[in-house]
Scaffold this motif. Sequence first.
Motif, PDB file in Angstrom:
ATOM      1  N   ILE A  11       0.813  -1.212   0.000  1.00 30.04           N
ATOM      2  CA  ILE A  11       0.000   0.000   0.000  1.00 30.04           C
ATOM      3  C   ILE A  11       0.845   1.261   0.000  1.00 30.04           C
ATOM      4  CG2 ILE A  11      -0.216   0.265   2.510  1.00 30.04           C
ATOM      5  CD1 ILE A  11      -3.060   0.601  -0.047  1.00 30.04           C
ATOM      6  N   ASP A  12       2.063   1.175   0.601  1.00 32.80           N
ATOM      7  CA  ASP A  12       2.909   2.370   0.650  1.00 32.80           C
ATOM      8  C   ASP A  12       3.319   2.828  -0.742  1.00 32.80           C
ATOM      9  OD1 ASP A  12       2.759   2.409   3.366  1.00 32.80           O
ATOM     10  OD2 ASP A  12       4.678   1.408   3.706  1.00 32.80           O
ATOM     11  N   ARG A  13       3.330   1.915  -1.696  1.00 33.24           N
ATOM     12  CA  ARG A  13       3.711   2.277  -3.054  1.00 33.24           C
ATOM     13  C   ARG A  13       2.699   3.231  -3.677  1.00 33.24           C
ATOM     14  NH1 ARG A  13       2.766  -0.453  -7.982  1.00 33.24           N
ATOM     15  NH2 ARG A  13       4.319   0.007  -9.574  1.00 33.24           N
ATOM     16  N   LEU A  14       1.475   3.208  -3.168  1.00 31.40           N
ATOM     17  CA  LEU A  14       0.436   4.069  -3.700  1.00 31.40           C
ATOM     18  C   LEU A  14       0.501   5.487  -3.159  1.00 31.40           C
ATOM     19  CD1 LEU A  14      -2.675   1.727  -3.463  1.00 31.40           C
ATOM     20  CD2 LEU A  14      -1.274   2.145  -5.460  1.00 31.40           C
ATOM     21  N   ARG A  15       1.211   5.653  -2.055  1.00 25.76           N
ATOM     22  CA  ARG A  15       1.088   6.910  -1.323  1.00 25.76           C
ATOM     23  C   ARG A  15       2.253   7.857  -1.589  1.00 25.76           C
ATOM     24  NH1 ARG A  15      -3.488   6.113   0.896  1.00 25.76           N
ATOM     25  NH2 ARG A  15      -4.036   4.194   1.986  1.00 25.76           N
ATOM     26  N   ALA A  16       1.934   9.115  -1.575  1.00 25.64           N
ATOM     27  CA  ALA A  16       2.953  10.154  -1.666  1.00 25.64           C
ATOM     28  C   ALA A  16       3.505  10.415  -0.271  1.00 25.64           C
ATOM     29  CB  ALA A  16       2.339  11.420  -2.258  1.00 25.64           C
ATOM     30  N   SER A  17       4.422  11.386  -0.142  1.00 27.81           N
ATOM     31  CA  SER A  17       5.061  11.664   1.154  1.00 27.81           C
ATOM     32  C   SER A  17       4.080  12.177   2.197  1.00 27.81           C
ATOM     33  CB  SER A  17       6.188  12.691   0.955  1.00 27.81           C
ATOM     34  OG  SER A  17       5.670  13.876   0.365  1.00 27.81           O
ATOM     35  N   ASP A  18       2.964  12.794   1.775  1.00 27.93           N
ATOM     36  CA  ASP A  18       1.984  13.295   2.737  1.00 27.93           C
ATOM     37  C   ASP A  18       0.988  12.222   3.167  1.00 27.93           C
ATOM     38  OD1 ASP A  18       0.480  12.960   0.482  1.00 27.93           O
ATOM     39  OD2 ASP A  18      -0.113  15.064   0.268  1.00 27.93           O
ATOM     40  N   GLY A  19       1.174  10.970   2.675  1.00 28.12           N
ATOM     41  CA  GLY A  19       0.291   9.887   3.077  1.00 28.12           C
ATOM     42  C   GLY A  19      -0.927   9.714   2.198  1.00 28.12           C
ATOM     43  N   ASN A  20      -1.186  10.662   1.318  1.00 30.35           N
ATOM     44  CA  ASN A  20      -2.333  10.543   0.415  1.00 30.35           C
ATOM     45  C   ASN A  20      -1.964   9.732  -0.829  1.00 30.35           C
ATOM     46  OD1 ASN A  20      -4.078  12.151   2.011  1.00 30.35           O
ATOM     47  ND2 ASN A  20      -3.056  14.010   1.230  1.00 30.35           N
ATOM     48  N   LEU A  21      -2.985   9.309  -1.544  1.00 32.20           N
ATOM     49  CA  LEU A  21      -2.758   8.550  -2.764  1.00 32.20           C
ATOM     50  C   LEU A  21      -1.981   9.405  -3.764  1.00 32.20           C
ATOM     51  CD1 LEU A  21      -3.449   5.932  -4.392  1.00 32.20           C
ATOM     52  CD2 LEU A  21      -5.450   7.143  -5.243  1.00 32.20           C
ATOM     53  N   ARG A  22      -0.963   8.803  -4.379  1.00 33.45           N
ATOM     54  CA  ARG A  22      -0.175   9.531  -5.374  1.00 33.45           C
ATOM     55  C   ARG A  22      -1.067  10.012  -6.509  1.00 33.45           C
ATOM     56  NH1 ARG A  22       5.342   8.935  -5.266  1.00 33.45           N
ATOM     57  NH2 ARG A  22       6.157   7.351  -3.822  1.00 33.45           N
ATOM     58  N   ALA A  52       6.849   3.486 -24.985  1.00 30.91           N
ATOM     59  CA  ALA A  52       6.341   4.850 -24.795  1.00 30.91           C
ATOM     60  C   ALA A  52       5.995   5.086 -23.323  1.00 30.91           C
ATOM     61  CB  ALA A  52       5.115   5.081 -25.661  1.00 30.91           C
ATOM     62  N   TYR A  53       6.307   6.277 -22.834  1.00 30.62           N
ATOM     63  CA  TYR A  53       6.002   6.649 -21.446  1.00 30.62           C
ATOM     64  C   TYR A  53       4.804   7.591 -21.446  1.00 30.62           C
ATOM     65  CZ  TYR A  53      10.529   4.615 -20.281  1.00 30.62           C
ATOM     66  OH  TYR A  53      11.588   3.750 -20.116  1.00 30.62           O
ATOM     67  N   VAL A  54       3.713   7.165 -20.811  1.00 28.45           N
ATOM     68  CA  VAL A  54       2.469   7.926 -20.816  1.00 28.45           C
ATOM     69  C   VAL A  54       2.213   8.486 -19.421  1.00 28.45           C
ATOM     70  CG1 VAL A  54      -0.010   7.871 -21.282  1.00 28.45           C
ATOM     71  CG2 VAL A  54       1.544   6.391 -22.592  1.00 28.45           C
ATOM     72  N   PRO A  55       2.264   9.811 -19.259  1.00 32.03           N
ATOM     73  CA  PRO A  55       1.976  10.394 -17.937  1.00 32.03           C
ATOM     74  C   PRO A  55       0.479  10.312 -17.622  1.00 32.03           C
ATOM     75  CG  PRO A  55       2.315  12.130 -19.555  1.00 32.03           C
ATOM     76  CD  PRO A  55       2.598  10.836 -20.259  1.00 32.03           C
ATOM     77  N   VAL A  56       0.152   9.944 -16.388  1.00 33.84           N
ATOM     78  CA  VAL A  56      -1.230   9.837 -15.955  1.00 33.84           C
ATOM     79  C   VAL A  56      -1.384  10.562 -14.624  1.00 33.84           C
ATOM     80  CG1 VAL A  56      -3.150   8.289 -15.411  1.00 33.84           C
ATOM     81  CG2 VAL A  56      -1.415   7.562 -17.061  1.00 33.84           C
ATOM     82  N   ARG A  57      -2.412  11.361 -14.523  1.00 33.43           N
ATOM     83  CA  ARG A  57      -2.689  12.108 -13.287  1.00 33.43           C
ATOM     84  C   ARG A  57      -4.071  11.702 -12.778  1.00 33.43           C
ATOM     85  NH1 ARG A  57      -1.030  16.856 -10.839  1.00 33.43           N
ATOM     86  NH2 ARG A  57      -2.636  17.911  -9.605  1.00 33.43           N
ATOM     87  N   ILE A  59       0.410  -5.466 -25.859  1.00 34.97           N
ATOM     88  CA  ILE A  59       1.455  -4.564 -25.357  1.00 34.97           C
ATOM     89  C   ILE A  59       1.886  -4.983 -23.951  1.00 34.97           C
ATOM     90  CG2 ILE A  59       0.646  -2.651 -26.766  1.00 34.97           C
ATOM     91  CD1 ILE A  59       0.065  -2.425 -23.067  1.00 34.97           C
ATOM     92  N   ARG A  60       3.071  -4.579 -23.591  1.00 38.87           N
ATOM     93  CA  ARG A  60       3.574  -4.766 -22.232  1.00 38.87           C
ATOM     94  C   ARG A  60       3.455  -3.429 -21.511  1.00 38.87           C
ATOM     95  NH1 ARG A  60       7.710  -8.094 -19.617  1.00 38.87           N
ATOM     96  NH2 ARG A  60       8.452  -6.968 -17.768  1.00 38.87           N
ATOM     97  N   ALA A  61       2.861  -3.445 -20.332  1.00 37.64           N
ATOM     98  CA  ALA A  61       2.654  -2.212 -19.561  1.00 37.64           C
ATOM     99  C   ALA A  61       3.316  -2.331 -18.194  1.00 37.64           C
ATOM    100  CB  ALA A  61       1.166  -1.936 -19.395  1.00 37.64           C
ATOM    101  N   THR A  62       3.968  -1.258 -17.798  1.00 36.94           N
ATOM    102  CA  THR A  62       4.575  -1.175 -16.468  1.00 36.94           C
ATOM    103  C   THR A  62       4.190   0.156 -15.851  1.00 36.94           C
ATOM    104  OG1 THR A  62       6.471  -2.430 -17.309  1.00 36.94           O
ATOM    105  CG2 THR A  62       6.716  -1.398 -15.149  1.00 36.94           C
ATOM    106  N   VAL A  63       3.761   0.135 -14.587  1.00 34.46           N
ATOM    107  CA  VAL A  63       3.343   1.347 -13.891  1.00 34.46           C
ATOM    108  C   VAL A  63       4.499   1.844 -13.022  1.00 34.46           C
ATOM    109  CG1 VAL A  63       1.716   2.321 -12.239  1.00 34.46           C
ATOM    110  CG2 VAL A  63       0.933   0.627 -13.917  1.00 34.46           C
ATOM    111  N   PHE A  64       4.890   3.100 -13.238  1.00 33.60           N
ATOM    112  CA  PHE A  64       6.000   3.707 -12.514  1.00 33.60           C
ATOM    113  C   PHE A  64       5.547   4.959 -11.783  1.00 33.60           C
ATOM    114  CE2 PHE A  64       8.449   1.836 -16.186  1.00 33.60           C
ATOM    115  CZ  PHE A  64       9.211   0.947 -15.450  1.00 33.60           C
ATOM    116  N   THR A  65       6.308   5.330 -10.734  1.00 32.52           N
ATOM    117  CA  THR A  65       6.246   6.701 -10.236  1.00 32.52           C
ATOM    118  C   THR A  65       7.069   7.538 -11.219  1.00 32.52           C
ATOM    119  OG1 THR A  65       8.254   6.495  -8.920  1.00 32.52           O
ATOM    120  CG2 THR A  65       6.164   5.847  -7.864  1.00 32.52           C
ATOM    121  N   PRO A  66       6.905   8.839 -11.248  1.00 34.79           N
ATOM    122  CA  PRO A  66       7.701   9.653 -12.179  1.00 34.79           C
ATOM    123  C   PRO A  66       9.205   9.438 -12.031  1.00 34.79           C
ATOM    124  CG  PRO A  66       5.885  10.942 -11.344  1.00 34.79           C
ATOM    125  CD  PRO A  66       5.874   9.650 -10.580  1.00 34.79           C
TER     126      PRO A  66
END
Length: 669
Positions: free
Chosen positions: A486-497, A507-512, A575-582
Motif C-alpha cells: 500500500i505504501d507504493r500508492l502513497r505520496a510523502s503526505d500519506g495521500n494517494l499519489r 512509450a512513457y504515458v503520464p497519468v494524473r 502490449i507490455r505495460a509497467t506502472v511507474f512513479t515519475p
Amino acid sequence: MFKKILIANRGEIACRVIKTARRMGIATVAVYSDADRDALHVEMADEAVHIGPAAAAESYLVAEKIIAVCKETGAEAVHPGYGFLSERASFCEALEREGIVFIGPKPKAIRAMGDKIESKKFANAAKVSTVPGYLGVIKDAAHAEKIAGEIGYPVMIKASAGGGGKGMRIAWNEAEVRDGFDRARSEARSSFGDDRVFIEKYIVDPRHIEIQVLADAHGNTVYLGERECSIQRRNQKVVEEAPSPFLDEKTRQAMGKQSVALAKAVDYQSAGTVEFIVDRDRNFYFLEMNTRLQVEHPVTELVTGIDLVEQMIRVAAGKTLPFNQKDIRLNGWAIESRLYAEDPYRNFLPSIGRLTRYRPPAEGWHGSTIVRNDTGVFEGAEISMYYDPMIAKLCAWAPDRSAAIEAMGQALDGFVVDGIAHNLPFLSALMKHPRWREGRLSTGFIAEEYPDGFAPMAPDQREEALLAAVALSTALIEANRRERHIDRLRASDGNLREEWVVKIDTAYVPVRLADGLVTIPFDMEMEAAGEKIHVVTDWRPGAPVWNGAIGGRAVTAQIRPVLNGMRIDWQGLAIRATVFTPRHAELDCLMPVKLPPDTSKLLLCPMPGLVISIAVAEGQEVKAGETLAVVEAMKMENVLRAERDLVVGKINAKPGESLAVDAVILEFA
C-alpha cells in the motif's frame, strides 16, 4: 424419428450435432482416434467407441470401421459433419447396403456435385453461369502450363476432390503454375486420396458468396439467403457473415433461384451450399456445390432462426420441410470468426500444444446481441498436428452489421486462450479495420491489406491513453488489495499519489489522478496523455479479462501478469505495460535494451511438423525466393524459401523427420 445416430466426425462439428440431437431426444454415438481419446465430443456423446490410430486415414476415413460401430451400438443413422467421409458417395452407398441411413444427400447428388470437375460440367449443361476454365484432368506440369496459357493468367489450380483451401494454388506465371501444380497435387493426394486437379480463370477482386439450400425427399427446395466468405487466407475462410453487405435483393433472388434449380436438377435432399464467385459488377459464376453442412452454417441459423442440423435429421427420416420459400426471412446480421491454432505473427503457421487456459466469452444474449461459440475443445485439451487447426467458431448476432461487428470485437477481446499460438489478435484487428467495417471486401483482402504478413501493431496516442488507464486501474486495484504494497500508492503526505507514468511498450504515458480513493468497483477520473477520461471497472485481481468503461466507451481487454508489469491484449494490440512513479520512470529510461539473438544464418522450422523434402545441398548457392525445404503440418504443405541470396552450410534435418518449432533445418555459410 431416429432413436440413435452416430456422428462420423470429431471436434466442434461433432459437438454441434450432438447438441441438436440431444435437444431432439436422439441418443448419440461418438467415434474417436487415439489422439481424441479425451476429446470433448467423446465426453458429450451418450456412447463413444475407439476406431483406430491418430492418422485420419486409419480411423475417421475408414468407412468399414464406422459401419461396424453402427452395428455394434445400434445406431440407425450417421451424420458425417463436414470433411472426412461427408462427401463420399461410396460411404453413403455402403451405409444403405447395411440398412443405415446417411444424414445427407443421396449418392447421385454427391457424385454430380461433389467432384469439382464433374459439377462444372453438370452446371454448364444446366445453363448455370460458370468460370471459364479447363474441366478435364491435367496430365502433368507441362500440360498445366499449356492450358494456363490458353486461359490467360492469372489462373486457379484446384484439387477436384478438394475443400477447405487444401490443394489450391493461384498462379500468375508459368513458374508458379509448375510449382503450384506439384503442391496442389501433393496436398490433394494427402488430404483426399485423389490427386486430380483442374484449372480455371482466376477472377480479380472477387467476392466469395454462397447460397444455403435445403431440400426434402418430397420435392420441396428452398434457399436460406446468402453468406459472404470473402475474408480468406490461403483460400481458407477466416471470417464469414450473413447476409452479404454487397448483394442487392435482385442479385440475391437470382442466385437463390439458380441454386434451387441446380439442387432440383440432381434431386438434392438435405442441407447443401452452392458457392459463387461474384465480381465487382455483381456478375456471379458457379464455383462448386458442397453436398454437406458448411463450417459457416451458424451465421445462416442466426439470421433465419432455422436449425440446419435438425432439418438434415428430419429430412433423412423422411419428414417434409415445415416451411416454404415465402416463410424464409432474414433477420439482423451475423458474423463468424474462426479461431485457428496458428501463429499470426509467423505467417499463420500451425501451432500445437496444450490449452493451459481456454475461456470463451459467455454464450447467449448480451443486451440486444447474441454470442455463440461452436467449439470442440476445453481447458487442458491437447491440440495435435493430425487434424485441421480450427478449434472454435465464435459468432455474434445483432440487429444490424455495425452492431454485429462491435459485438464480435467485444467477444474476441474477451476470448482467453493460453498455451498455443492462435489468431485471436488478428481477428480482433480485422474487426476494427476500416475496409472491413465499410464492407469493401474481396477474397484478396488479407493479401492486399497485410502484404508482409500480420505484424504486432503499435498503439496510437489515443490507444496509448486508454491502455495506460487500464494498466493503472489494474495496478491500483491490485496494490490496494495487497496491504503490504500500500505504501507504493502513497505520496510523502500519506495521500494517494496523483502523478504516475505508465510505460506502454517503449512509450512513457503520464497519468494524473483526479480522485484520491481506490474503490471497488473502481470508479475514478484520470488524465492520461493530456486527455481527461473517466474509468469504471469491476475487475478483480487474478481475473484474465478486464471489463469496464473508459470515457463512456465499453472496453474488454485481457490482462496477463509478466515480470515487473503486465501484458494487455486489446483489439489486436498486444502490449507490455509497467506502472511507474515519475522518478522510477526517469531511471527506467536509462536501462539498457536487450536485443534478440541473431538467427539470420539459420533456417528454423516455423512450426511443429514433418519434413517432406529438402530442396538444397550443402555448399549450394541459392537465390532469393528459391525453395529450401517443405514442411507439412495440419494437412498443409508449407514451402520455406530463401529470403536472400545465400550459401547452404550444413543440413541438420532430413525428409521424414518430425521437428519441433524453431528446430534448425539449415545453417548458412
